[in-house]
Write an enzyme that holds these catalytic residues in place. Sequence first.
Site, short mmCIF file in Angstrom:
data_model
loop_
_atom_site.label_atom_id
_atom_site.label_comp_id
_atom_site.label_asym_id
_atom_site.label_seq_id
_atom_site.Cartn_x
_atom_site.Cartn_y
_atom_site.Cartn_z
N ALA A 74 0.81 -1.22 0.00
CA ALA A 74 0.00 0.00 0.00
C ALA A 74 0.84 1.27 0.00
CB ALA A 74 -0.93 0.00 1.20
N THR A 75 2.03 1.23 0.60
CA THR A 75 2.87 2.44 0.60
C THR A 75 3.22 2.80 -0.84
OG1 THR A 75 3.72 2.06 2.82
CG2 THR A 75 5.07 3.42 1.38
N ASN A 154 -6.34 3.67 10.44
CA ASN A 154 -5.59 2.53 10.96
C ASN A 154 -5.47 2.52 12.49
OD1 ASN A 154 -4.07 4.83 9.82
ND2 ASN A 154 -2.36 3.93 10.94
N GLN A 182 -7.27 -0.43 5.28
CA GLN A 182 -7.93 -1.00 6.46
C GLN A 182 -9.36 -1.43 6.16
OE1 GLN A 182 -6.54 -1.58 9.46
NE2 GLN A 182 -4.61 -0.50 9.15
N HIS A 204 -1.33 -7.84 3.33
CA HIS A 204 -1.10 -8.31 4.70
C HIS A 204 -2.11 -7.82 5.73
CE1 HIS A 204 0.93 -4.87 6.83
NE2 HIS A 204 0.95 -4.42 5.60
N THR A 243 9.17 -7.36 -12.73
CA THR A 243 8.64 -8.72 -12.82
C THR A 243 7.61 -8.93 -11.73
OG1 THR A 243 10.71 -9.52 -13.74
CG2 THR A 243 9.25 -11.16 -12.73
N CYS A 329 3.41 1.76 12.95
CA CYS A 329 4.36 2.29 11.97
C CYS A 329 5.17 3.45 12.52
CB CYS A 329 3.62 2.78 10.73
SG CYS A 329 2.51 1.54 10.08
#
Length: 405
Positions: A74-75, A154, A182, A204, A243, A329
């Site tokens: 997501a970042t 979050n 989220q 994740h 890839t 985070c």
Amino acid sequence: MTAMPIYMDNNSTTRTDPRVVEAMLPYFTEHYGNAASRNHPFGWEAESAVDDAREHIAAIIGASAKEVIFTSGATESNNLAIKGVAGMYKKKGNHIVTQATEHKAVLDTCKRLERDGYQVTYLPVDKFGQVHPEQVAEALTEKTILVSIMAANNEIGTLQPIREIGKLCKSKGVLFHTDAVQAVGKIPLDVEDMGIDLLSLTGHKIYGPKGVGALYVRKKDPRVRLEAQIDGGGHERGMRSGTLAVPLIVGLGKACQIARAEMSQEIERTFRLRERLRTGIMSKLPESYLNGHPTERLPGNANISFAYVEGEGLMMGIKAVAVSSGSACTSASLEPSYVLRALGVGDELAHSSIRFGLGRFNTEADVDFVVDLVVNEVTRLREMSPLYEMVQQGIDIKKIEWAHH
């Protein structure tokens, strides 16, 4: 007997569902082709697995598979959405609107653009952590090219009025991005119905693998174009070269497929567990406060502050449970959470806040254990607090003149 330690930090990451792992395994060993190899069966097999995953990811947000771009998480999706729009539409304008409680992946991306001469408006939130569509409307100018508002927070689990903001952006011809990390798989989302042009998600947080995410990029009405942030072989419609991580993508697809199939039962179950936890703790502990919106929030999130308790001490006392204080985070800093500050929560209370994130693998036994542990520990710490003692005696500690040395 519940296994120790108990995991209640599902807003920070989730355990990979065994069904997801099972789907991924063959793509490490037997089906190891490169999805971009168009001239042999190994490549076709990989490409077909990626196509299936795209379908599952698109389905959970009401998009079409061609609109799904794979990223490392997501970042990267947030960076690609915001910088990609800024680069591609800079002739049209240089103004972006976001809000104060976004994830750092959005805020720091906006700060970077400010250094490059873009103008960014950071909207304040109300005491529940919500932004109101009227605020967004007032912030828009002729130069606005993008509005970026997260679907669910979050830390405090607050849901934003995404549909209303999306409709507003549509009516003004401004692109709308939402960081839905989220929210995907936890609440129903539909990019058409909600007027979303760009949407970030990751594996994740939904019982999929780490290191893989996706960005939904609208293909028509309007067709959104992005300036690539990574250059190379022109993979992913030229927006994201590299890839493809086929095993991870298969895992993300499977995680979305499961989340979509089980969403309604899952919402009900995690909501029930959260309420059992919240009422269990708050009914036994006076001066405990729920942060975020009382009802418009993620079903599995409870962020609670405990007055007259030191957060670090509380975390130590309940180390049989994995939870976070502030946000995972940003927990390297001793600053109180910027999200709680934005709600107007005082530093003392912000420091004593714990985020409980309930998920697919939590049980009622987990919840009951955690309730007892937290109640006992907060009570024990308060018994050692002279401030709490004064409050018990009816002394208004806000009025005390402390001596300055």
